[in-house]
Design a protein around this motif. Structure first.
Motif, short mmCIF file in Angstrom:
data_model
loop_
_atom_site.label_atom_id
_atom_site.label_comp_id
_atom_site.label_asym_id
_atom_site.label_seq_id
_atom_site.Cartn_x
_atom_site.Cartn_y
_atom_site.Cartn_z
N GLU A 128 0.81 -1.22 0.00
CA GLU A 128 0.00 0.00 0.00
C GLU A 128 0.85 1.28 0.00
O GLU A 128 0.70 2.14 -0.87
N ALA A 129 1.79 1.36 0.96
CA ALA A 129 2.60 2.59 1.07
C ALA A 129 3.57 2.72 -0.10
O ALA A 129 4.16 3.77 -0.32
N LEU A 130 3.75 1.61 -0.84
CA LEU A 130 4.64 1.64 -2.00
C LEU A 130 3.83 1.93 -3.28
O LEU A 130 4.19 1.48 -4.37
N ASN A 131 2.74 2.62 -3.09
CA ASN A 131 1.93 3.06 -4.22
C ASN A 131 1.25 1.90 -4.95
O ASN A 131 1.08 1.93 -6.16
N MET A 132 0.94 0.84 -4.17
CA MET A 132 0.19 -0.28 -4.77
C MET A 132 -1.05 -0.53 -3.93
O MET A 132 -1.05 -1.41 -3.07
N PRO A 133 -2.09 0.25 -4.17
CA PRO A 133 -3.31 0.06 -3.38
C PRO A 133 -3.91 -1.32 -3.63
O PRO A 133 -3.59 -1.97 -4.64
N ALA A 134 -4.76 -1.75 -2.71
CA ALA A 134 -5.42 -3.07 -2.86
C ALA A 134 -6.05 -3.13 -4.24
O ALA A 134 -6.49 -2.11 -4.78
N ASP A 135 -6.05 -4.29 -4.84
CA ASP A 135 -6.63 -4.52 -6.17
C ASP A 135 -5.81 -3.96 -7.32
O ASP A 135 -6.21 -4.02 -8.47
N HIS A 136 -4.65 -3.34 -7.00
CA HIS A 136 -3.83 -2.87 -8.11
C HIS A 136 -3.18 -4.05 -8.82
O HIS A 136 -2.61 -4.94 -8.17
N PRO A 137 -3.27 -4.09 -10.15
CA PRO A 137 -2.74 -5.28 -10.86
C PRO A 137 -1.24 -5.50 -10.66
O PRO A 137 -0.77 -6.63 -10.76
N ALA A 138 -0.49 -4.44 -10.34
CA ALA A 138 0.97 -4.61 -10.17
C ALA A 138 1.29 -5.60 -9.06
O ALA A 138 2.32 -6.27 -9.09
N GLU A 171 11.81 2.63 7.30
CA GLU A 171 13.04 3.38 7.60
C GLU A 171 12.76 4.90 7.64
O GLU A 171 13.27 5.61 8.50
N MET A 172 11.92 5.37 6.70
CA MET A 172 11.58 6.80 6.70
C MET A 172 10.88 7.17 8.00
O MET A 172 11.15 8.21 8.59
N GLU A 173 10.00 6.26 8.47
CA GLU A 173 9.29 6.54 9.73
C GLU A 173 10.25 6.52 10.91
O GLU A 173 10.09 7.27 11.87
N ARG A 174 11.25 5.66 10.85
CA ARG A 174 12.20 5.55 11.96
C ARG A 174 13.10 6.79 12.02
O ARG A 174 13.29 7.40 13.05
N VAL A 175 13.68 7.15 10.83
CA VAL A 175 14.67 8.23 10.79
C VAL A 175 13.99 9.61 10.87
O VAL A 175 14.53 10.55 11.42
N LYS A 176 12.80 9.67 10.32
CA LYS A 176 12.01 10.92 10.27
C LYS A 176 12.60 12.00 9.40
O LYS A 176 11.98 12.53 8.51
N LYS A 177 13.87 12.37 9.65
CA LYS A 177 14.44 13.46 8.87
C LYS A 177 15.67 12.95 8.11
O LYS A 177 16.59 12.41 8.71
N PRO A 178 15.66 13.08 6.76
CA PRO A 178 16.83 12.64 6.00
C PRO A 178 18.08 13.38 6.49
O PRO A 178 17.91 14.42 7.12
N PRO A 179 19.28 12.93 6.21
CA PRO A 179 19.64 11.89 5.24
C PRO A 179 19.36 10.45 5.68
O PRO A 179 19.46 10.14 6.85
N ILE A 180 19.04 9.62 4.67
CA ILE A 180 18.87 8.18 4.89
C ILE A 180 19.82 7.45 3.95
O ILE A 180 19.90 7.78 2.76
N ARG A 181 20.56 6.51 4.51
CA ARG A 181 21.35 5.61 3.66
C ARG A 181 21.20 4.22 4.24
O ARG A 181 21.96 3.81 5.12
N MET A 182 20.18 3.54 3.78
CA MET A 182 19.78 2.27 4.39
C MET A 182 20.12 1.08 3.50
O MET A 182 19.97 1.13 2.29
N LEU A 183 20.57 0.00 4.14
CA LEU A 183 20.66 -1.28 3.45
C LEU A 183 19.80 -2.25 4.24
O LEU A 183 20.14 -2.63 5.36
N LEU A 285 7.60 8.77 -0.68
CA LEU A 285 8.21 9.70 0.29
C LEU A 285 7.12 10.26 1.21
O LEU A 285 7.28 10.27 2.43
N SER A 286 6.01 10.66 0.61
CA SER A 286 4.92 11.20 1.42
C SER A 286 4.40 10.15 2.41
O SER A 286 4.13 10.47 3.57
N ALA A 287 4.26 8.91 1.94
CA ALA A 287 3.78 7.85 2.83
C ALA A 287 4.71 7.67 4.02
O ALA A 287 4.29 7.27 5.10
N GLY A 288 5.99 7.99 3.83
CA GLY A 288 6.97 7.86 4.91
C GLY A 288 7.11 9.16 5.69
O GLY A 288 8.02 9.28 6.52
N GLY A 289 6.28 10.14 5.39
CA GLY A 289 6.30 11.40 6.14
C GLY A 289 7.42 12.34 5.71
O GLY A 289 7.84 13.22 6.45
#
Ligand code: DAH
Length: 333
Positions: A128-138, A171-183, A285-289
């Motif tokens: 969902e937060a990755l821009n794939m709402p329910a029923d999206h064919p992707a 990760e966006m929710e955890r860090v809140k404010k960039p920079p983010i460099r996540m693996l 990005l918006s979904a992660g605040g």
């Protein structure tokens, strides 16, 4: 009881010996023709003590042999210092664990921090937060395994993570404010099994968010990984593709290590595909605040088994072998 005394005395002496020579002396002293046993026996009544005589003799004899093996096994008189020792069988890390450690090391050099997020996660983070709402064919591209548990009122159904992209918004929710460099490196699951897919597999997901991040940052990161992982001559290319969570999206290819990009039976075109990447979609990005007007980012997600399979000299044609108990295969790593 002379026989019993004699036996006890002999056993006590035998147990104290420290060399084969001493043992030999005791053997003569007790069991020799003129030894103590015969001396005692001469004085005994043969009919009544015959059996006990034999038992005593046997007991002393076996004590002598037993001590002999003990001595040669430990404080052996003959000890060859040059004989090769016996190595205990040593295990080693599984090839996938080795690959994970190496991937982590490569990205740490670029300032990425390895994180871990749930392998059983809510629909919200996986889709969902990755821009794939329910029923999206992707969503159909991910052969999702659902958990039979009540859905969360806001986050939806629980699933086995189909990709490590669920770590992006977490990760966006955890860090809140960039920079983010996540693996984000972990296990994923899909309902698919064949020579190049296993139901459980591993992905590593990179996410970089900051001010002014653009495609060349992505390309530079991919090139760095490629050179470290495949070797200095490797080249990468990005091809336009589509993912819901990136815009633009790419598929990433590296030059085939079997033919150095000339084109061969294995790769046909000289290129092999390793996985997806792209610039993080503003909606994600918006979904992660995170404000997409201020920040931008890139992301990529690849399979550990896949990059391992393509490593020069490996060309593993059936990755299911990695998860078998085939020692002949596994011991090569
Ligand atoms: N999650 C995608 C997959 O499993 C791979 C992927 C593509 C990850 C593009 C990304 C990306 O972060 O930007 O197929």
């Amino acid at each position: 009881m002379p026989l019993l005394n004699l036996k006890n005395q002999a056993l006590a002496l035998i147990s104290q010996t420290v060399s084969g020579q001493e043992l030999a002396q005791l053997r003569i002293a007790f069991l020799g023709r003129k030894g103590q046993l015969n001396q005692v026996f001469k004085k005994l009544d043969k009919v009544n003590y015959g059996r006990q005589f034999n038992e005593t003799k046997q007991a002393i004899e076996s004590a002598l042999t037993e001590r002999q093996t003990q001595l040669t096994g430990t404080t052996a008189e003959w000890f060859d210092l040059t004989a090769p020792g016996q190595l205990p069988p040593l295990g080693h890390l599984h090839p996938i664990s080795q690959a994970i450690a190496e991937i982590q090391r490569i990205f740490e050099h670029l300032g990425f921090t390895r994180v871990r997020y749930p392998e059983v996660d809510w629909d919200h983070y996986v889709f969902e937060a990755l821009n794939m709402p329910a029923d999206h064919p992707a969503r159909d591209e991910w052969e999702t395994i659902f958990i039979d548990a009540p859905a969360h009122p806001k986050l939806g159904q629980m699933v086995l993570t189909t990709h490590t992209s669920n770590g992006q918004v977490r990760e966006m929710e955890r860090v809140k404010k960039p920079p983010i460099r996540m693996l984000n490196l972990g296990k994923c699951y899909r309902r698919q099994q064949d020579p190049t897919h296993t139901i459980m597999f591993h992905q590593f997901e990179g996410l970089v968010v900051d001010k002014g991040i653009s495609i060349p940052h992505l390309k530079g990161t991919l090139d760095y990984f490629g050179r470290q992982w495949f070797g200095p001559k490797i080249k990468s290319r990005i091809r336009p593709f589509h993912f819901q969570f990136t815009e633009p999206s790419f598929e990433v290819d590296f030059t085939c290590t079997a033919c150095n990009g000339r084109g061969c039976r294995f790769c046909k075109s000289g290129w092999v595909e390793v996985g997806g990447a792209g610039m993080v979609h503003p909606k994600v990005l918006s979904a992660g605040g995170i404000d997409p007007k201020k920040y931008s980012g890139f992301a990529f997600g690849w399979g550990v088994e896949r990059v391992l399979r393509l490593k020069p000299g490996l060309n593993i044609d059936d990755i299911r072998l990695l998860y078998s108990t085939n020692q002949e295969f596994l011991n090569q790593f």
